[in-house]
Design an enzyme around this catalytic site. Structure first.
Site, PDB file in Angstrom:
ATOM      1  N   HIS A 148     -39.740  12.190 -20.788  1.00 45.77           N
ATOM      2  CA  HIS A 148     -38.692  12.546 -19.818  1.00 45.77           C
ATOM      3  C   HIS A 148     -37.306  12.405 -20.455  1.00 45.77           C
ATOM      4  O   HIS A 148     -36.459  13.304 -20.328  1.00 45.77           O
ATOM      5  CB  HIS A 148     -38.832  11.634 -18.591  1.00 45.77           C
ATOM      6  CG  HIS A 148     -37.784  11.810 -17.544  1.00 45.77           C
ATOM      7  ND1 HIS A 148     -38.055  12.264 -16.276  1.00 45.77           N
ATOM      8  CD2 HIS A 148     -36.439  11.582 -17.566  1.00 45.77           C
ATOM      9  CE1 HIS A 148     -36.933  12.327 -15.575  1.00 45.77           C
ATOM     10  NE2 HIS A 148     -35.932  11.898 -16.333  1.00 45.77           N
ATOM     11  N   GLU A 149     -37.092  11.285 -21.162  1.00 45.90           N
ATOM     12  CA  GLU A 149     -35.757  11.037 -21.738  1.00 45.90           C
ATOM     13  C   GLU A 149     -35.471  11.984 -22.905  1.00 45.90           C
ATOM     14  O   GLU A 149     -34.349  12.471 -23.052  1.00 45.90           O
ATOM     15  CB  GLU A 149     -35.609   9.573 -22.163  1.00 45.90           C
ATOM     16  CG  GLU A 149     -35.772   8.546 -21.048  1.00 45.90           C
ATOM     17  CD  GLU A 149     -34.986   8.837 -19.790  1.00 45.90           C
ATOM     18  OE1 GLU A 149     -33.905   9.446 -19.866  1.00 45.90           O
ATOM     19  OE2 GLU A 149     -35.470   8.484 -18.695  1.00 45.90           O
TER      20      GLU A 149
ATOM     21  N   GLY B  76     -35.123   4.431 -17.464  1.00 51.16           N
ATOM     22  CA  GLY B  76     -34.740   5.170 -18.660  1.00 51.16           C
ATOM     23  C   GLY B  76     -33.434   5.904 -18.419  1.00 51.16           C
ATOM     24  O   GLY B  76     -33.095   6.210 -17.270  1.00 51.16           O
TER      25      GLY B  76
ATOM     26  N   GLN C 205     -26.878  11.968 -19.533  1.00 47.36           N
ATOM     27  CA  GLN C 205     -26.762  11.506 -18.146  1.00 47.36           C
ATOM     28  C   GLN C 205     -25.519  10.661 -17.905  1.00 47.36           C
ATOM     29  O   GLN C 205     -25.242  10.274 -16.768  1.00 47.36           O
ATOM     30  CB  GLN C 205     -28.003  10.693 -17.751  1.00 47.36           C
ATOM     31  CG  GLN C 205     -29.265  11.532 -17.710  1.00 47.36           C
ATOM     32  CD  GLN C 205     -30.421  10.699 -17.214  1.00 47.36           C
ATOM     33  OE1 GLN C 205     -31.063  10.018 -17.986  1.00 47.36           O
ATOM     34  NE2 GLN C 205     -30.681  10.744 -15.912  1.00 47.36           N
TER      35      GLN C 205
ATOM     36  N   CYS D 116     -35.476  11.027 -11.292  1.00 47.30           N
ATOM     37  CA  CYS D 116     -34.437  11.064 -12.319  1.00 47.30           C
ATOM     38  C   CYS D 116     -33.122  10.615 -11.682  1.00 47.30           C
ATOM     39  O   CYS D 116     -32.791  11.067 -10.579  1.00 47.30           O
ATOM     40  CB  CYS D 116     -34.312  12.489 -12.855  1.00 47.30           C
ATOM     41  SG  CYS D 116     -33.057  12.675 -14.123  1.00 47.30           S
ATOM     42  N   LEU D 117     -32.393   9.752 -12.371  1.00 50.08           N
ATOM     43  CA  LEU D 117     -31.120   9.270 -11.826  1.00 50.08           C
ATOM     44  C   LEU D 117     -30.118  10.407 -11.635  1.00 50.08           C
ATOM     45  O   LEU D 117     -29.170  10.272 -10.867  1.00 50.08           O
ATOM     46  CB  LEU D 117     -30.522   8.193 -12.746  1.00 50.08           C
ATOM     47  CG  LEU D 117     -31.313   6.876 -12.831  1.00 50.08           C
ATOM     48  CD1 LEU D 117     -30.703   5.964 -13.882  1.00 50.08           C
ATOM     49  CD2 LEU D 117     -31.364   6.174 -11.480  1.00 50.08           C
TER      50      LEU D 117
HETATM   51 NI    NI Z   1     -33.881  11.718 -15.990  1.00 49.52          NI
END
Ligand code: NI
Length: 183
Positions: free
Chosen positions: A144-145, A47, A52, A102-103
């Site tokens: 989350h997103e 995601g 981000q 998370c990225l």
């Molecule tokens: Ni994230």
């Protein structure tokens, strides 16, 4: 398609409330959708939210591979989902705590509570309304997103920061949690 640089924790855009999209057909937005999908798949991640990639815009993409589904999870959509101005509500009060990463927070993972069952809505890339029920990891990813669009990170949702670890040390946290459950 262009691979975009992923915003890392500490940059203020990750803490802003993102702006709603007013024109889904905007060519720059359409390009951003393609670039976000490419960036997510390359990372790889399941995601990605526009903040981000330094865009304070209410846009998320996600794709949940079948192998990421839990044993009790219903199937998630096969295709890559693109959701503009997404919203969700929980279908009941049940929350489930599971591992999340998370990225934008490299290496770290933590046990994070989320609603088990939700309904979510938004627009697809053509501006058509989407409404889906989701459960398990599908519901977790969407929550989350959408949190990213409100400046919220999974760390903020954790009940106990002792359940945070780098990938290689996560097994200690999981073992401790398992022991506490048995006690
Ligand atoms: Ni994230």
């Amino acid at each position: 398609m262009t691979l975009l640089k992923i915003t890392q924790i500490g940059h203020p855009v990750l803490r802003q409330v993102a702006k709603p999209v007013s024109d889904v057909s905007d060519p720059a937005l359409q390009q951003l959708m393609d670039d976000m999908v490419a960036t997510m798949l390359d990372a790889p991640g399941i995601g990605l939210a526009a903040p981000q990639v330094y865009h304070s815009t209410r846009l998320i993409v996600f794709s949940i591979p079948a192998e990421r589904l839990g044993p009790d999870d219903p199937p998630a959509p096969d295709e890559i989902s693109i959701l503009v101005n997404p919203e969700f509500e929980s279908l009941d009060d049940e929350q489930v705590t599971d591992v999340e990463g998370c990225l934008s927070i490299p290496q770290l993972r933590g046990l994070t509570p989320r609603f088990q069952r939700i309904i979510y809505r938004g627009l697809d890339r053509e501006g058509r309304p989407i409404e889906r029920e989701a459960e398990g990891i599908h519901a977790r990813v969407v929550q989350h997103e959408i949190d990213h669009l409100d400046g919220v990170l999974f760390l903020d949702r954790m009940c106990d920061l002792k359940a945070l670890a780098v990938d290689d040390e996560l097994h200690h946290v999981l073992r401790r949690t398992e022991q506490e459950r048995e006690e």
